[in-house]
Design an enzyme around this catalytic site. Sequence first.
Site, PDB file in Angstrom:
ATOM      1  N   LYS A   1       0.823  -1.235   0.136  1.00  0.00           N
ATOM      2  CA  LYS A   1       0.043   0.031  -0.131  1.00  0.00           C
ATOM      3  C   LYS A   1       0.825   1.282  -0.054  1.00  0.00           C
ATOM      4  CE  LYS A   1      -4.124   1.666   2.778  1.00  0.00           C
ATOM      5  NZ  LYS A   1      -4.934   1.124   3.674  1.00  0.00           N
TER       6      LYS A   1
ATOM      7  N   SER B   1      -9.663   0.784   2.816  1.00  0.00           N
ATOM      8  CA  SER B   1      -8.892   1.625   1.946  1.00  0.00           C
ATOM      9  C   SER B   1      -7.766   0.938   1.300  1.00  0.00           C
ATOM     10  CB  SER B   1      -8.217   2.885   2.592  1.00  0.00           C
ATOM     11  OG  SER B   1      -7.266   2.474   3.841  1.00  0.00           O
TER      12      SER B   1
ATOM     13  N   SER C   1     -10.116  -1.599   7.184  1.00  0.00           N
ATOM     14  CA  SER C   1      -9.523  -1.220   5.745  1.00  0.00           C
ATOM     15  C   SER C   1      -8.688  -2.356   5.339  1.00  0.00           C
ATOM     16  CB  SER C   1      -8.698   0.151   5.715  1.00  0.00           C
ATOM     17  OG  SER C   1      -9.524   1.198   5.906  1.00  0.00           O
TER      18      SER C   1
END
Length: 471
Positions: free
Chosen positions: A81, A156, A180
Amino acid sequence: MSTEPALMTLSEVAHAIAMKQVSSHEVTRALLHRIAQWQPHLNAFMSIEAEPALKAAEAADAELAKGNVRGPLHGVPLAHKDMYYDAGKVATCGSLIRRDFVPTVTSTALQRLKDAGQVRLGTLHLAEFAYGPTGHNAHYGPVRNPWNVAHITGGSSSGSGSAVAARLTYAALGSDTGGSIRMPAHFCGVTGLKTTWSRVSRAGAMPLSQSLDTVGPLARTAEDCALLLALMAGADPLDSTCSHAPLSDYVAATKGSLKGLKIGVPASFYVDDLDAEVARVLDETIAVLKREGADIVKVELPDQRQLSSASQLVLAAEAAAFHKRWMIERPQDYGPQVLMRLQNGLAVPAITYLEAMRWRGPALAAHNAATSGVDAVIAPASPVPAPTIEESDVGGGPNAPALLQRLTLFTRPVNFLGLPSLTVPSGFTKSGLPVGMQLIGRSFDEATLLTIGAAFQRVTDYHDRLPKLPS
């Protein structure tokens, strides 16, 4: 075990490289080939660093040939990420504001994986500033679900879930502040571990909410998550909030049996108003766990809606505090949905925030009392399978706001309590969308969750199923 390099699990490919059954260069080329095929359909990567990755893989192979082994991930290519700082490399955090941000430090979690020998493939897409449950991003476009590109990935950690599911990386770091990691795991059909708050250092990871943020992996299997947790967990002088609590042998835990373990099924909230297919998968999962030797019992949990509301208040206030200067100086550089959520956080009274924080300890004590007789609690990660990108967008109609609230209804209480939770692929809808179940554990007892998850995966194949490349 697959013989095609890109389709191996993290544990399998790490072993194959170590045994010189396959080279790091060959593995990296295999992933880059899949990335070239899938990226135009998924938008899962923020950056693809093909040439540097191949050079790093060649170097890893040369070291191995000389008998020099960096660690358990020697030569394994991974992408993470794009909010984990890597000194000298751009970290966009999914935003315009940090589009050209080059950190001078490397996050502790990432550094520990680098020390173990990983090769950097690139960076993965995410919701802007990790603040969104769907995978939408106003600046860089939505990440798409490999099982059906019209549907969301969850956020996310959207790129992490999508890329792991499509076998574009063996695993990926995500972050979990309100769900997330678990949302993308559920919607994309991968395994995701939300760690106990403070179990893994957050130094060098973009902050969102200091009281809720956690670092954890998304991977194919519980065994893979255990391997990564073993490498990352533990005290860090760069993060004063990082716990010194003893570590378990997480990889060994994945070899354990379900016999003698008690798993609690909530009597309400997590089983209320479920999509029919999610309810079916929950029943089927419980049946498998029971068949494998687990003792299934009902548990009465404290009011989870209060926990969910408290989690939202804390997140809103702390996120607004971190972004206050940019909201004043650069409001035009935020996406409209993220800016609205951040501005709402400015309206949270200090007294309300402090009351929520004061209640956290008693709430955890009440939860511990209610679950004292079980080793873990099982619940759906979300009440619904993945909705479409269109219906969950800001302009998705009058039902969109309620849908967004519903998506994370079952994940937020766990963040407020700071507990660990492992989401495992547990079934599919009739239309082919994945469904995940989360196992909620005791503080710092990730090991038991990994035992249960791995035992479930030894007798099911949901984590092995592959999405098809869109035509």
